[in-house]
Design an enzyme around this catalytic site. Structure first.
Site, short mmCIF file in Angstrom:
data_model
loop_
_atom_site.label_atom_id
_atom_site.label_comp_id
_atom_site.label_asym_id
_atom_site.label_seq_id
_atom_site.Cartn_x
_atom_site.Cartn_y
_atom_site.Cartn_z
N HIS A 1 75.31 68.96 38.42
CA HIS A 1 76.40 69.70 38.38
C HIS A 1 77.66 68.65 38.88
O HIS A 1 78.61 68.48 38.39
CB HIS A 1 76.39 70.83 39.02
N ARG B 1 74.64 69.62 30.03
CA ARG B 1 74.90 68.70 31.09
C ARG B 1 73.68 67.83 31.55
O ARG B 1 72.68 68.55 32.25
CB ARG B 1 75.49 69.45 32.33
N TYR C 1 65.88 73.75 39.90
CA TYR C 1 66.41 75.23 39.14
C TYR C 1 66.07 74.85 37.62
O TYR C 1 65.92 75.62 36.94
CB TYR C 1 67.77 75.53 39.18
#
Length: 367
Positions: free
Chosen positions: A261, A257, A270
């Site tokens: 998200h 990805r 992160y």
């Protein structure tokens, strides 16, 4: 991991997968390239529209185009596809316009297409909730006698799509149980994009996701999800087996990805930049373009034409959303049931009365 196209576009022969793709022409390959370019442009424009306040949310599929276009084109017309909320490439392969998807994320449409006519389930926001539906549908196909007949126009399977995070949900395990027990014609297709929001796959599982289904006796394999040809071939093989009455299959498509998200997420909190750069070099669109250039089946004019079409699509999306009127909120109560229902009618009347007070206030202010 099964792979036909290396990141540099080099084609590797494969005894099992090659026969499945033997009928493909150069036009087909160029078509897959165009599909991925188009859906990426729509995806990027949707992100921009959300940032402008035109969409409530957007879940990008940036970087996952190969896994989705491959799987979407692997299905036959009669197969039933059950997506989550990120399968924009699969929707494109099934003929669902990006405009329709954006209406859903704008909050003015429950679905936008006829699931029975297009053989594609509405997008599912609740993680894992669609997999029991997929298995139940597959069990229904068995009872309808459209599995294992040997007729290519009759035999039908279900393709259930979800991400690596969804594979950790209990509904998926329960779906494996029923699918295995009843040998339902379902192919579980998990796009492992490495991150379940901020949780890496290494935390979600200590073994490859492809091994998860084997405890239920469901055969599985792992494929390079950025290789559109490998995804196409493996999904076709799995769907063929399911249609023939050989039971369920599980595919882990290893991809990445590249975006957040959703537009409410910040991956910089992160995810290391070096990891993103590593995966950018494995881009599915670049990979297929390099392959087509190596076999002299694509030129600069075709590439430019695809880019122009993609830009035009993005502009159509932009204007479509900006010019779209809000629907009458009372249509919320339409199509809840096939027949009139007293409770729904009672709620419709109460809501209409609630709305009327704002109309009265507006008329008073105008006077």
């Amino acid at each position: 991991m099964l792979q036909l196209l290396a990141p540099d576009g080099t084609r590797t022969p494969h005894d099992e997968l090659d026969p499945v793709l033997a009928h493909l022409t150069a036009d087909d390959l160029r078509g897959y390239y165009r599909d991925m370019v188009m859906i990426r442009a729509a995806d990027l424009e949707a992100t921009s529209l959300q940032r402008q306040g035109q969409l409530g949310l957007w879940a990008s599929a940036l970087g996952q185009e190969g896994a989705q276009i491959g799987a979407g084109h692997a299905a036959r017309t009669q197969d039933y596809l059950v997506p989550t909320y990120r399968e924009h490439g699969v929707a494109w392969a099934r003929g669902i316009e990006p405009m329709t998807l954006l209406e859903l994320f704008r909050g003015i449409s429950h679905c936008g297409w006829d699931p029975f006519a297009i053989r594609t389930h509405p997008y599912m926001i609740v993680l894992g909730a669609q997999t029991p539906h997929a298995v139940g549908y597959g069990m229904g196909l068995q009872r309808d006698g459209v599995v294992g007949t040997g007729d290519v126009d009759t035999d039908t399977a279900v393709l259930a799509l979800f991400g690596d995070g969804t594979s950790s949900e209990g509904e998926v395990s329960e779906s494996f149980t029923f699918a295995a027990s009843f040998q339902a014609p379902v192919v579980f297709y998990s796009q492992n994009n490495q991150w379940a929001i901020s949780v890496p796959t290494s935390v979600q599982t200590r073994v490859p996701l492809a091994q998860r289904s084997r405890g239920w006796g469901i055969p599985s394999l792992r494929v390079d999800g950025n290789d559109v040809l490998a995804c196409l071939a493996t999904t076709r093989i799995a769907l063929d087996a399911a249609r023939a009455g050989e039971g369920p299959r599980f595919i882990e498509a290893l991809t990445y990805r590249m975006a957040a998200h959703t537009t409410s997420d910040d991956p910089t909190r992160y995810r290391p930049r070096a990891e993103e750069e590593e995966w950018a070099a494995k881009d599915p669109i670049l990979r297929l373009r390099l392959h087509l250039q190596q076999i002299d089946e694509i030129d600069d004019a075709y590439i430019a034409r695809c880019d122009e079409e993609a830009h035009d699509l993005a502009m159509r999306l932009h204007h479509h959303i900006h010019e779209m009127p809000d629907p009458d909120p009372r249509t919320l109560f339409d199509d809840v049931y096939a027949e009139p229902h007293p409770l729904v009618e009672e709620e419709r009347a109460a809501y209409a009365q609630y709305l009327s007070q704002f109309e009265d206030d507006a008329e008073g202010a105008a006077r």
